[in-house]
Design a protein around this motif. Structure first.
Motif, mmCIF file in Angstrom:
data_model
loop_
_atom_site.group_PDB
_atom_site.id
_atom_site.type_symbol
_atom_site.label_atom_id
_atom_site.label_comp_id
_atom_site.label_asym_id
_atom_site.label_seq_id
_atom_site.Cartn_x
_atom_site.Cartn_y
_atom_site.Cartn_z
ATOM 1 N N ILE A 32 0.688 -0.806 -0.004
ATOM 2 C CA ILE A 32 0.395 -0.020 0.360
ATOM 3 C C ILE A 32 0.870 1.053 -0.358
ATOM 4 C CG2 ILE A 32 -1.525 1.111 1.168
ATOM 5 C CD1 ILE A 32 -2.993 -1.061 2.230
ATOM 6 N N SER A 33 2.046 1.208 0.632
ATOM 7 C CA SER A 33 2.985 1.910 1.021
ATOM 8 C C SER A 33 3.588 2.552 -0.843
ATOM 9 C CB SER A 33 3.416 1.842 2.157
ATOM 10 O OG SER A 33 4.465 3.731 2.067
ATOM 11 N N PHE A 34 3.895 1.587 -0.862
ATOM 12 C CA PHE A 34 4.102 1.480 -2.103
ATOM 13 C C PHE A 34 3.475 2.581 -3.389
ATOM 14 C CE2 PHE A 34 4.945 -0.056 -7.180
ATOM 15 C CZ PHE A 34 6.629 0.027 -6.909
ATOM 16 N N TYR A 35 2.334 1.941 -3.588
ATOM 17 C CA TYR A 35 1.482 2.465 -4.656
ATOM 18 C C TYR A 35 0.456 3.249 -4.056
ATOM 19 C CZ TYR A 35 1.786 -2.048 -7.498
ATOM 20 O OH TYR A 35 2.027 -3.160 -8.419
ATOM 21 N N TRP A 36 0.896 4.451 -2.857
ATOM 22 C CA TRP A 36 -0.106 5.450 -2.377
ATOM 23 C C TRP A 36 -0.115 6.576 -3.041
ATOM 24 C CZ3 TRP A 36 -2.455 5.285 1.828
ATOM 25 C CH2 TRP A 36 -2.238 6.330 2.639
ATOM 26 N N HIS A 37 0.909 6.920 -3.722
ATOM 27 C CA HIS A 37 1.524 8.188 -5.354
ATOM 28 C C HIS A 37 0.073 7.744 -6.146
ATOM 29 C CE1 HIS A 37 2.860 10.712 -2.025
ATOM 30 N NE2 HIS A 37 4.240 9.659 -1.498
ATOM 31 N N ARG A 38 0.142 6.603 -6.630
ATOM 32 C CA ARG A 38 -0.477 5.719 -7.643
ATOM 33 C C ARG A 38 -0.759 4.886 -8.331
ATOM 34 N NH1 ARG A 38 -0.805 8.495 -13.107
ATOM 35 N NH2 ARG A 38 -0.874 7.276 -14.266
ATOM 36 N N GLY A 39 -2.337 4.424 -7.796
ATOM 37 C CA GLY A 39 -2.404 2.878 -8.389
ATOM 38 C C GLY A 39 -2.600 1.947 -6.816
ATOM 39 N N LEU A 40 -3.073 3.241 -6.073
ATOM 40 C CA LEU A 40 -3.485 2.480 -4.340
ATOM 41 C C LEU A 40 -4.479 1.771 -5.337
ATOM 42 C CD1 LEU A 40 -3.454 1.753 -2.241
ATOM 43 C CD2 LEU A 40 -4.251 4.314 -1.240
ATOM 44 N N THR A 41 -6.415 2.366 -5.892
ATOM 45 C CA THR A 41 -7.061 2.117 -5.673
ATOM 46 C C THR A 41 -6.997 0.700 -6.593
ATOM 47 O OG1 THR A 41 -7.754 4.111 -6.058
ATOM 48 C CG2 THR A 41 -9.106 2.446 -6.813
ATOM 49 N N GLY A 42 -5.898 0.654 -7.779
ATOM 50 C CA GLY A 42 -6.213 -0.799 -8.154
ATOM 51 C C GLY A 42 -6.294 -1.807 -7.312
ATOM 52 N N LEU A 43 -4.668 -1.529 -6.274
ATOM 53 C CA LEU A 43 -4.380 -2.994 -5.710
ATOM 54 C C LEU A 43 -5.512 -3.186 -4.533
ATOM 55 C CD1 LEU A 43 -1.623 -4.100 -4.406
ATOM 56 C CD2 LEU A 43 -2.005 -2.219 -2.892
ATOM 57 N N LEU A 44 -6.162 -2.191 -4.318
ATOM 58 C CA LEU A 44 -6.808 -2.550 -3.038
ATOM 59 C C LEU A 44 -8.067 -3.232 -3.576
ATOM 60 C CD1 LEU A 44 -7.010 0.506 -0.595
ATOM 61 C CD2 LEU A 44 -5.950 -1.628 -0.057
ATOM 62 N N VAL A 45 -8.530 -3.024 -5.413
ATOM 63 C CA VAL A 45 -9.726 -3.342 -6.084
ATOM 64 C C VAL A 45 -9.176 -4.592 -6.261
ATOM 65 C CG1 VAL A 45 -11.192 -3.242 -7.662
ATOM 66 C CG2 VAL A 45 -10.784 -1.231 -6.109
ATOM 67 N N GLY A 46 -8.166 -5.039 -6.185
ATOM 68 C CA GLY A 46 -7.878 -6.664 -6.377
ATOM 69 C C GLY A 46 -7.968 -7.349 -5.449
ATOM 70 N N VAL A 47 -6.669 -6.872 -4.515
ATOM 71 C CA VAL A 47 -7.090 -7.394 -3.288
ATOM 72 C C VAL A 47 -8.447 -7.806 -2.631
ATOM 73 C CG1 VAL A 47 -5.913 -7.560 -0.939
ATOM 74 C CG2 VAL A 47 -4.592 -6.438 -2.867
#
Length: 249
Positions: A99-114
């Motif tokens: 989450i910290s890695f994707y914080w500035h870009r891509g966080l929404t996609g990561l959380l939706v996928g998980v």
């Protein structure tokens, strides 16, 4: 048919680990020889021969390696990370780092996928009957007080006293949470070595054969050792655009 299915999944899982390591070398290191070298070193270890057919070892490792391979697509990476967490709940402790890695870009996609993967896998528990659903759900996510009995490995009979698992577990949780703050700017190298550190640290309090699940961290350790300079591989530069790739500003 179940043993045949398990063997087939084990074969494809080990293939995915090897091809994923090579793919990381080719696409993310810009050096396919490095990827091939790391894959060969992984295959040469006695562990790879002894645990080839064990799905608990191979399948979560394959999903984690593929998630790292797909880090430029946070939705796909999140789906793979969530699937690994649904099989064995230990990868859930990777979420603070990712989450910290994707914080500035891509966080929404990561959380939706998980979340999508975890919801689907939790729904599959209903196939075993609703009366036992909550027991299986707790087992899936490890929602219980740490066990002190029927342990294996170093925590088994004649080993270290099980009571010492508690401070080790607390230290592990603090390690996982620390990746939220340090380092403040995370690149692909940070994501790779942090994943290796968390999955390696999980072995120290694993109550069922702790220390034996080397496939969970070994590919990332090898890739960390031989990685090139990845300081520029941050989410802002490398994650593809799209509404599922944008974090809230």
């Amino acid at each position: 048919w179940l043993p045949n299915l398990a063997r087939t999944l084990a074969i494809f899982s080990n293939m995915a680990i090897v091809l994923g390591i090579i793919g990381i070398g080719y696409w993310h290191f810009d050096n396919v020889q490095t990827g091939i070298g790391c894959a060969v070193m992984y295959l040469l270890l006695p562990y790879s021969a002894q645990m080839t057919g064990n799905l608990q070892h191979a399948m979560p490792a394959a999903l984690l390696v593929l998630a790292m391979l797909a880090y430029r697509q946070p939705l796909l990476a999140g789906i793979l990370l969530g699937a690994a967490s649904g099989l064995v709940y230990y990868p859930l402790f990777l979420l603070p780092l990712w989450i910290s890695f994707y914080w500035h870009r891509g966080l929404t996609g990561l959380l939706v996928g998980v979340c999508t993967s975890l919801l689907v896998m939790a729904g599959l528990l209903l196939l075993q009957g609703f009366e036992n659903f909550f027991d299986h759900f707790r087992e899936m996510f490890g929602l219980w007080v740490p066990r002190m009995e029927r342990l294996e490995g170093i925590w088994g009979a004649g080993g270290i006293q099980p009571a010492f698992r508690l401070p080790v577990l607390v230290g592990f949780i603090l390690l996982s949470l620390s990746f939220v703050f340090w380092p403040s700017l995370k690149n692909l190298g940070t994501l790779m070595c942090g994943t290796a550190a968390v999955m390696l640290a999980a072995q120290f309090w694993h109550g069922n054969g702790g220390g034996l699940f080397m496939a969970w961290f070994l590919p990332f350790v090898l890739l960390t050792i031989f990685r090139p300079n990845l300081d520029d591989r941050i989410a802002t530069n490398m994650v593809k655009g799209g509404w599922l790739s944008l974090a809230s500003k």
